[in-house]
Design a protein around this motif. Structure first.
Motif, PDB file in Angstrom:
ATOM      1  N   SER A  12       0.831  -1.206   0.000  1.00  0.00           N
ATOM      2  CA  SER A  12       0.000   0.000   0.000  1.00  0.00           C
ATOM      3  C   SER A  12       0.862   1.251   0.000  1.00  0.00           C
ATOM      4  CB  SER A  12      -0.939   0.005   1.214  1.00  0.00           C
ATOM      5  OG  SER A  12      -0.253   0.403   2.380  1.00  0.00           O
ATOM      6  N   VAL A  13       0.225   2.374  -0.335  1.00  0.00           N
ATOM      7  CA  VAL A  13       0.966   3.638  -0.415  1.00  0.00           C
ATOM      8  C   VAL A  13       1.502   4.054   0.951  1.00  0.00           C
ATOM      9  CG1 VAL A  13      -1.059   5.111  -0.046  1.00  0.00           C
ATOM     10  CG2 VAL A  13       0.867   5.983  -1.389  1.00  0.00           C
ATOM     11  N   PHE A  14       0.906   3.570   2.020  1.00  0.00           N
ATOM     12  CA  PHE A  14       1.336   3.957   3.362  1.00  0.00           C
ATOM     13  C   PHE A  14       2.367   3.002   3.965  1.00  0.00           C
ATOM     14  CE2 PHE A  14      -3.089   5.517   2.956  1.00  0.00           C
ATOM     15  CZ  PHE A  14      -2.817   6.875   3.000  1.00  0.00           C
ATOM     16  N   SER A  15       2.731   1.953   3.235  1.00  0.00           N
ATOM     17  CA  SER A  15       3.586   0.910   3.806  1.00  0.00           C
ATOM     18  C   SER A  15       5.035   1.335   3.967  1.00  0.00           C
ATOM     19  CB  SER A  15       3.524  -0.345   2.920  1.00  0.00           C
ATOM     20  OG  SER A  15       4.058  -0.074   1.627  1.00  0.00           O
ATOM     21  N   ARG A  16       5.406   2.453   3.352  1.00  0.00           N
ATOM     22  CA  ARG A  16       6.828   2.815   3.319  1.00  0.00           C
ATOM     23  C   ARG A  16       7.399   3.218   4.671  1.00  0.00           C
ATOM     24  NH1 ARG A  16       4.369   6.907  -0.192  1.00  0.00           N
ATOM     25  NH2 ARG A  16       4.111   8.883   0.909  1.00  0.00           N
ATOM     26  N   ASP A  17       6.568   3.450   5.660  1.00  0.00           N
ATOM     27  CA  ASP A  17       7.073   3.744   6.995  1.00  0.00           C
ATOM     28  C   ASP A  17       7.091   2.519   7.895  1.00  0.00           C
ATOM     29  OD1 ASP A  17       7.440   6.499   6.534  1.00  0.00           O
ATOM     30  OD2 ASP A  17       5.314   6.878   6.896  1.00  0.00           O
ATOM     31  N   THR A  18       6.490   1.435   7.424  1.00  0.00           N
ATOM     32  CA  THR A  18       6.239   0.300   8.318  1.00  0.00           C
ATOM     33  C   THR A  18       6.893  -0.997   7.866  1.00  0.00           C
ATOM     34  OG1 THR A  18       4.080   1.307   8.778  1.00  0.00           O
ATOM     35  CG2 THR A  18       4.410  -0.953   9.544  1.00  0.00           C
ATOM     36  N   TYR A  19       6.972  -1.220   6.567  1.00  0.00           N
ATOM     37  CA  TYR A  19       7.465  -2.495   6.055  1.00  0.00           C
ATOM     38  C   TYR A  19       8.843  -2.323   5.432  1.00  0.00           C
ATOM     39  CZ  TYR A  19       2.721  -4.132   6.830  1.00  0.00           C
ATOM     40  OH  TYR A  19       1.516  -4.464   7.407  1.00  0.00           O
ATOM     41  N   LEU A  20       9.720  -3.258   5.720  1.00  0.00           N
ATOM     42  CA  LEU A  20      11.128  -3.161   5.335  1.00  0.00           C
ATOM     43  C   LEU A  20      11.312  -2.948   3.841  1.00  0.00           C
ATOM     44  CD1 LEU A  20      14.184  -3.461   5.820  1.00  0.00           C
ATOM     45  CD2 LEU A  20      13.863  -5.952   5.746  1.00  0.00           C
ATOM     46  N   ALA A  21      10.783  -3.849   3.010  1.00  0.00           N
ATOM     47  CA  ALA A  21      11.025  -3.758   1.569  1.00  0.00           C
ATOM     48  C   ALA A  21      10.446  -2.476   0.989  1.00  0.00           C
ATOM     49  CB  ALA A  21      10.435  -4.979   0.865  1.00  0.00           C
ATOM     50  N   ALA A  22       9.236  -2.118   1.416  1.00  0.00           N
ATOM     51  CA  ALA A  22       8.598  -0.904   0.895  1.00  0.00           C
ATOM     52  C   ALA A  22       9.376   0.337   1.303  1.00  0.00           C
ATOM     53  CB  ALA A  22       7.159  -0.818   1.393  1.00  0.00           C
TER      54      ALA A  22
ATOM     55  N   ASP B 215      20.777  12.177   6.974  1.00  0.00           N
ATOM     56  CA  ASP B 215      20.160  11.278   7.946  1.00  0.00           C
ATOM     57  C   ASP B 215      19.369  10.174   7.252  1.00  0.00           C
ATOM     58  OD1 ASP B 215      21.118  12.539  10.199  1.00  0.00           O
ATOM     59  OD2 ASP B 215      19.381  13.860  10.407  1.00  0.00           O
ATOM     60  N   GLU B 216      18.667  10.525   6.185  1.00  0.00           N
ATOM     61  CA  GLU B 216      17.873   9.530   5.476  1.00  0.00           C
ATOM     62  C   GLU B 216      18.771   8.488   4.810  1.00  0.00           C
ATOM     63  OE1 GLU B 216      14.205   9.331   2.244  1.00  0.00           O
ATOM     64  OE2 GLU B 216      15.430  11.138   2.411  1.00  0.00           O
ATOM     65  N   ARG B 217      19.856   8.934   4.221  1.00  0.00           N
ATOM     66  CA  ARG B 217      20.775   7.992   3.569  1.00  0.00           C
ATOM     67  C   ARG B 217      21.384   7.045   4.593  1.00  0.00           C
ATOM     68  NH1 ARG B 217      21.920  12.637   0.389  1.00  0.00           N
ATOM     69  NH2 ARG B 217      23.778  13.161   1.617  1.00  0.00           N
ATOM     70  N   ARG B 218      21.664   7.566   5.787  1.00  0.00           N
ATOM     71  CA  ARG B 218      22.182   6.715   6.851  1.00  0.00           C
ATOM     72  C   ARG B 218      21.138   5.671   7.249  1.00  0.00           C
ATOM     73  NH1 ARG B 218      23.017  10.495  10.377  1.00  0.00           N
ATOM     74  NH2 ARG B 218      25.071  11.035   9.555  1.00  0.00           N
ATOM     75  N   TRP B 219      19.876   6.104   7.309  1.00  0.00           N
ATOM     76  CA  TRP B 219      18.774   5.207   7.670  1.00  0.00           C
ATOM     77  C   TRP B 219      18.604   4.111   6.607  1.00  0.00           C
ATOM     78  CZ3 TRP B 219      13.309   4.686   6.272  1.00  0.00           C
ATOM     79  CH2 TRP B 219      12.548   4.036   7.246  1.00  0.00           C
ATOM     80  N   VAL B 220      18.667   4.499   5.342  1.00  0.00           N
ATOM     81  CA  VAL B 220      18.528   3.541   4.249  1.00  0.00           C
ATOM     82  C   VAL B 220      19.658   2.517   4.283  1.00  0.00           C
ATOM     83  CG1 VAL B 220      18.652   3.292   1.743  1.00  0.00           C
ATOM     84  CG2 VAL B 220      17.194   5.055   2.756  1.00  0.00           C
ATOM     85  N   SER B 221      20.848   2.981   4.607  1.00  0.00           N
ATOM     86  CA  SER B 221      21.973   2.053   4.711  1.00  0.00           C
ATOM     87  C   SER B 221      21.726   1.003   5.787  1.00  0.00           C
ATOM     88  CB  SER B 221      23.253   2.838   5.014  1.00  0.00           C
ATOM     89  OG  SER B 221      24.346   1.968   5.174  1.00  0.00           O
ATOM     90  N   ALA B 222      21.148   1.441   6.915  1.00  0.00           N
ATOM     91  CA  ALA B 222      20.821   0.494   7.994  1.00  0.00           C
ATOM     92  C   ALA B 222      19.763  -0.496   7.537  1.00  0.00           C
ATOM     93  CB  ALA B 222      20.348   1.262   9.226  1.00  0.00           C
TER      94      ALA B 222
ATOM     95  N   HIS C 269      19.300  -5.402   6.501  1.00  0.00           N
ATOM     96  CA  HIS C 269      18.254  -6.349   6.886  1.00  0.00           C
ATOM     97  C   HIS C 269      17.522  -6.964   5.698  1.00  0.00           C
ATOM     98  CE1 HIS C 269      18.621  -5.302  11.113  1.00  0.00           C
ATOM     99  NE2 HIS C 269      18.536  -4.022  10.801  1.00  0.00           N
ATOM    100  N   LEU C 270      17.744  -6.472   4.489  1.00  0.00           N
ATOM    101  CA  LEU C 270      16.983  -6.942   3.328  1.00  0.00           C
ATOM    102  C   LEU C 270      17.079  -8.444   3.095  1.00  0.00           C
ATOM    103  CD1 LEU C 270      17.566  -4.104   0.706  1.00  0.00           C
ATOM    104  CD2 LEU C 270      15.459  -4.634   1.937  1.00  0.00           C
TER     105      LEU C 270
ATOM    106  N   LEU D  20       4.951 -11.927  10.905  1.00  0.00           N
ATOM    107  CA  LEU D  20       6.236 -11.417  10.437  1.00  0.00           C
ATOM    108  C   LEU D  20       7.142 -11.081  11.611  1.00  0.00           C
ATOM    109  CD1 LEU D  20       5.003  -8.938   7.659  1.00  0.00           C
ATOM    110  CD2 LEU D  20       6.013 -11.203   7.321  1.00  0.00           C
ATOM    111  N   GLU D  21       8.434 -11.013  11.332  1.00  0.00           N
ATOM    112  CA  GLU D  21       9.400 -10.570  12.326  1.00  0.00           C
ATOM    113  C   GLU D  21       9.390  -9.046  12.406  1.00  0.00           C
ATOM    114  OE1 GLU D  21      11.266 -12.504  14.316  1.00  0.00           O
ATOM    115  OE2 GLU D  21      10.252 -14.259  13.443  1.00  0.00           O
ATOM    116  N   THR D  22       9.804  -8.513  13.547  1.00  0.00           N
ATOM    117  CA  THR D  22      10.013  -7.067  13.658  1.00  0.00           C
ATOM    118  C   THR D  22      11.510  -6.783  13.666  1.00  0.00           C
ATOM    119  OG1 THR D  22       9.970  -7.115  16.080  1.00  0.00           O
ATOM    120  CG2 THR D  22       7.888  -6.663  14.945  1.00  0.00           C
ATOM    121  N   ILE D  23      11.874  -5.663  13.087  1.00  0.00           N
ATOM    122  CA  ILE D  23      13.244  -5.179  13.086  1.00  0.00           C
ATOM    123  C   ILE D  23      13.245  -3.811  13.755  1.00  0.00           C
ATOM    124  CG2 ILE D  23      15.161  -4.380  11.662  1.00  0.00           C
ATOM    125  CD1 ILE D  23      14.224  -6.383   9.526  1.00  0.00           C
TER     126      ILE D  23
END
Length: 208
Positions: free
Chosen positions: A58-68, A83-90, A94-95, A163-166
């Motif tokens: 869903s369009v809202f999944s990008r804050d909640t689900y890893l792949a999205a 900060d965002e690039r650092r977050w994406v690297s983290a 987990h992918l 699902l697992e949580t990260i």
């Protein structure tokens, strides 16, 4: 700035989308003051169909689900902050685990606080705004019965979906609280929302 935010909270949009919403409010209220129409402004918090909460696509999944989240923040043409690039690297580390639910917790152990509103509750607010004479010319926050932490939402989704949580830091590293006061809508409109985000998960999960 303060939370929960009532209607007197200074509006400070930081995106073109938010600026357009504020401009629309001002246009409605200007017409109302000029006597050219009877206007009411409803400020809706995030409004999801329950099915969107449990759908990693869903369009809202990008804050909640890893792949999205990873796809959204690495999309072509997106210029992320440091900060965002650092977050994406983290997230990238987990992918290989496959799909998972992101649990946002900052270095002080705090999780962001949010509002998510059921569309049925929003519909009741719209109906009241049309029918209650005292609503005319007013501005009203419309939200759920109560806010929730993102960490609790993540645990609820993971449990329902198997699902697992990260656990990750929120983008920017700080758990922000953004909830609204619906006291004015309760008093003037008789607004009485009945569905919190966890009842929405239960509603959606019955259809999976």
């Amino acid at each position: 700035l303060f939370a929960p935010a009532d209607e007197s909270h200074p509006p400070r949009p930081v995106t073109p989308y938010g600026a357009a919403k504020l401009a629309a409010e001002q246009l409605v209220l200007a017409h109302h003051r000029a006597g050219s129409l009877r206007g009411v402004v409803l400020r809706l918090t995030n409004t999801f169909d329950p099915s969107e909460l449990v759908d990693p696509r869903s369009v809202f999944s990008r804050d909640t689900y890893l792949a999205a989240a990873y796809r959204w923040h690495t999309r072509v043409g997106h210029l992320g902050t440091v900060d965002e690039r650092r977050w994406v690297s983290a997230l990238g580390h987990h992918l290989p685990l496959g799909e998972a639910v992101l649990r946002h917790v900052d270095h002080q152990g705090r999780s962001p606080i949010h509002d998510i509103t059921h569309p049925g509750d929003v519909a009741s607010a719209v109906l009241a705004a049309l029918e209650v004479p005292g609503a005319v010319g007013g501005v009203f926050n419309i939200g759920p019965p109560c806010g929730h932490s993102q960490a609790r939402l993540a645990q609820g989704l993971a449990g329902r979906l198997g699902l697992e949580t990260i656990t990750v830091e929120p983008p920017g590293g700080v758990a922000r609280q953004w909830t609204v006061s619906i006291a004015r809508a309760r008093t003037v409109l008789g607004y009485a929302p009945v569905r919190d985000v966890f009842s929405m998960i239960d509603e959606a999960a019955t259809g999976i």
